[in-house]
Enzyme design. Structure first.
Site, PDB file in Angstrom:
ATOM      1  N   LYS A 112      40.644  37.519  38.569  1.00 37.18           N
ATOM      2  CA  LYS A 112      41.496  38.142  37.554  1.00 37.18           C
ATOM      3  C   LYS A 112      41.417  37.374  36.236  1.00 37.18           C
ATOM      4  O   LYS A 112      40.924  37.885  35.245  1.00 37.18           O
ATOM      5  CB  LYS A 112      42.928  38.228  38.058  1.00 37.18           C
ATOM      6  CG  LYS A 112      43.001  39.074  39.326  1.00 37.18           C
ATOM      7  CD  LYS A 112      44.325  38.988  40.008  1.00 37.18           C
ATOM      8  CE  LYS A 112      44.243  39.434  41.433  1.00 37.18           C
ATOM      9  NZ  LYS A 112      43.818  40.826  41.605  1.00 37.18           N
ATOM     10  N   ASP A 158      51.011  31.026  44.848  1.00 39.06           N
ATOM     11  CA  ASP A 158      49.899  31.967  44.714  1.00 39.06           C
ATOM     12  C   ASP A 158      49.914  32.431  43.263  1.00 39.06           C
ATOM     13  O   ASP A 158      50.746  33.247  42.872  1.00 39.06           O
ATOM     14  CB  ASP A 158      50.091  33.147  45.668  1.00 39.06           C
ATOM     15  CG  ASP A 158      49.028  34.229  45.464  1.00 39.06           C
ATOM     16  OD1 ASP A 158      48.134  34.053  44.600  1.00 39.06           O
ATOM     17  OD2 ASP A 158      49.095  35.260  46.169  1.00 39.06           O
ATOM     18  N   TRP A 165      51.834  40.728  48.383  1.00 40.11           N
ATOM     19  CA  TRP A 165      51.047  39.501  48.580  1.00 40.11           C
ATOM     20  C   TRP A 165      51.905  38.395  49.171  1.00 40.11           C
ATOM     21  O   TRP A 165      51.429  37.607  49.994  1.00 40.11           O
ATOM     22  CB  TRP A 165      50.360  39.085  47.275  1.00 40.11           C
ATOM     23  CG  TRP A 165      49.475  40.186  46.766  1.00 40.11           C
ATOM     24  CD1 TRP A 165      49.657  40.933  45.632  1.00 40.11           C
ATOM     25  CD2 TRP A 165      48.296  40.714  47.395  1.00 40.11           C
ATOM     26  NE1 TRP A 165      48.664  41.881  45.526  1.00 40.11           N
ATOM     27  CE2 TRP A 165      47.824  41.770  46.585  1.00 40.11           C
ATOM     28  CE3 TRP A 165      47.600  40.408  48.574  1.00 40.11           C
ATOM     29  CZ2 TRP A 165      46.677  42.517  46.913  1.00 40.11           C
ATOM     30  CZ3 TRP A 165      46.462  41.149  48.895  1.00 40.11           C
ATOM     31  CH2 TRP A 165      46.018  42.182  48.070  1.00 40.11           C
TER      32      TRP A 165
HETATM   33  N1  PMP Z   1      47.564  37.317  45.734  1.00 36.59           N
HETATM   34  C1  PMP Z   1      47.710  38.088  44.649  1.00 36.59           C
HETATM   35  C2  PMP Z   1      48.873  37.847  43.745  1.00 36.59           C
HETATM   36  C3  PMP Z   1      46.790  39.107  44.388  1.00 36.59           C
HETATM   37  O1  PMP Z   1      46.944  39.885  43.329  1.00 36.59           O
HETATM   38  C4  PMP Z   1      45.700  39.306  45.274  1.00 36.59           C
HETATM   39  C5  PMP Z   1      44.632  40.344  45.042  1.00 36.59           C
HETATM   40  N2  PMP Z   1      44.918  41.398  44.261  1.00 36.59           N
HETATM   41  C6  PMP Z   1      45.600  38.479  46.389  1.00 36.59           C
HETATM   42  C7  PMP Z   1      46.525  37.489  46.582  1.00 36.59           C
HETATM   43  C8  PMP Z   1      44.469  38.638  47.365  1.00 36.59           C
HETATM   44  O2  PMP Z   1      43.347  38.078  46.816  1.00 36.59           O
HETATM   45  P1  PMP Z   1      41.911  38.112  47.515  1.00 36.59           P
HETATM   46  O3  PMP Z   1      41.464  39.522  47.452  1.00 36.59           O
HETATM   47  O4  PMP Z   1      41.138  37.179  46.645  1.00 36.59           O
HETATM   48  O5  PMP Z   1      42.056  37.618  48.894  1.00 36.59           O
END
Ligand code: PMP
Length: 359
Positions: free
Chosen positions: A196, A172, A102
């Site tokens: 989450k 994030d 991420w």
């Molecule tokens: N950042 C983190 C730490 C994540 O765990 C995730 C999704 N698992 C995301 C970003 C991406 O999120 P989204 O699917 O809401 O775009």
């Protein structure tokens, strides 16, 4: 009706009480004869939901008037680009700590807008750890330092905010939002996909410190992607049902005792699991001990065959969604706020039994 022990990494388990309340209000929201989904986002009912959600979040995080709270669509992934589009210009730079997939996705987007310096990366060791402050080679004059507080895939988590000597943090926090206290003064911006720890998918919560917001000087940001658009009023139709559920989850968090309550329970849950993993060498944690996540507990078994058996048997026992992320394999137990101590105890009992039979 049966509810399973749900260890999904996201969209993740929601508190049963929240789902029950939503169920009871679904057909007739507060005597209006329709659901909250079926009315204007500018009417009194939804306006109250939106305001309440922001008030609750501000109370939970102890935010003063110096923070804006936004519920935006596009998930955390849109934030990867929106942060950089607003806060990074050609010729300027930002520091992005690389602790996993991420982080890498955020870095890719940021590079389209300005210079990205990587003060630390754990890629060489398959993202199994978080840097100590002294390992960060921060650059001079960065607009902000971006970090991923919890690495959902690799099961690592910053034990505390990285030290940046006054440079604002952009975080994030998708997979550990509201799971423990944070030092809010260090942040310029925090974003988190809701699915989450905060509700169903459909919104990202974005918290921006007003002084940081005022650094945006650009005039050519597309309207919907300009944070300033959303601080004044609802610019367009929000994900109303998601925000409604987020509001119920925030109420539930307050009713349970707020962040300090969840910090204690989350510590207990994580300790139970890691103690089981560490008891001998049958289970093997994938993250370095001092980088371990209290939200996503990742581990391996002696063979992939045993891992498959583990997952199959777990499912037979209503222990669901324990498969590791598709690119890394292994086992991952995601134990966000709505995953109870009882859920984790059920998993620990199963793990002990499985080890006794196969170890
Ligand atoms: N950042 C983190 C730490 C994540 O765990 C995730 C999704 N698992 C995301 C970003 C991406 O999120 P989204 O699917 O809401 O775009």
């Amino acid at each position: 009706m049966k509810r399973v022990h749900n260890f999904s990494a996201g969209p993740a388990a929601l508190p049963t009480e929240v789902l029950e309340q939503a169920q009871s209000e679904l057909l007739d929201y507060h005597g209006t004869g329709r659901s909250i989904m079926e009315m204007s986002h500018r009417g009194p009912e939804y306006t109250q939901v939106n305001e309440q959600a922001k008030e609750r979040l501000a109370r939970i995080l102890n935010l003063g008037d110096d923070f804006e709270i936004l519920f935006l669509q596009g998930g955390a992934s849109l934030q990867f680009l929106q942060v950089a589009m607003n806060f990074l210009n050609k010729g300027e730079s930002a520091d992005y700590i690389n602790t996993g997939t991420w982080s890498q996705k955020a870095i890719k987007e940021a590079k389209m807008f300005g210079n990205v310096h990587i003060p630390f990366s754990s890629e060489a060791t398959n993202f199994n750890r978080i840097p100590a402050d002294k390992e960060l080679s921060l650059s001079d004059g960065a607009n902000f330092v971006h970090f991923t507080s919890n690495n959902t895939i690799y099961g690592t988590q910053f034990p505390k905010e990285p030290e940046t000597n006054g440079i604002p943090l952009v975080c994030d926090a998708s997979s550990d939002f509201l799971s423990r206290p944070i030092d809010i003064r260090k942040y310029g911006l925090i974003y988190a996909g809701a699915q989450k720890n905060l509700g169903p998918s459909g919104v990202a919560v974005v918290i921006i410190e007003k002084g940081f917001l005022s650094r945006i000087k650009k005039t050519n940001i597309p309207t919907l992607l300009d944070y300033r658009t959303h601080t004044k009023k609802l610019f367009h139709t929000p994900a109303t049902f998601t925000v409604y559920l987020v509001n119920l989850v925030l109420k539930w968090i307050e009713d349970q005792g707020g962040i300090s309550h969840f910090e204690k329970v989350n510590n207990k849950k994580a300790n139970l699991l890691y103690n089981t993993i560490d008891a001998d060498d049958f289970y093997r944690g994938t993250a370095e001990t001092d980088s371990r996540s209290k939200m996503n507990v990742t581990f391996r078994l002696p063979s992939e065959e045993l891992e498959s058996q583990f997952l199959k048997k777990a499912e037979e026992n209503d222990l669901i969604a324990l498969k590791g992320y598709r690119t890394v394999g292994g086992i991952r137990a995601s134990i966000y706020n709505a995953c109870s101590l009882e859920n984790v105890k059920a998993l620990v009992n199963f793990m002990e039994k499985f080890r006794a039979e196969n170890g």
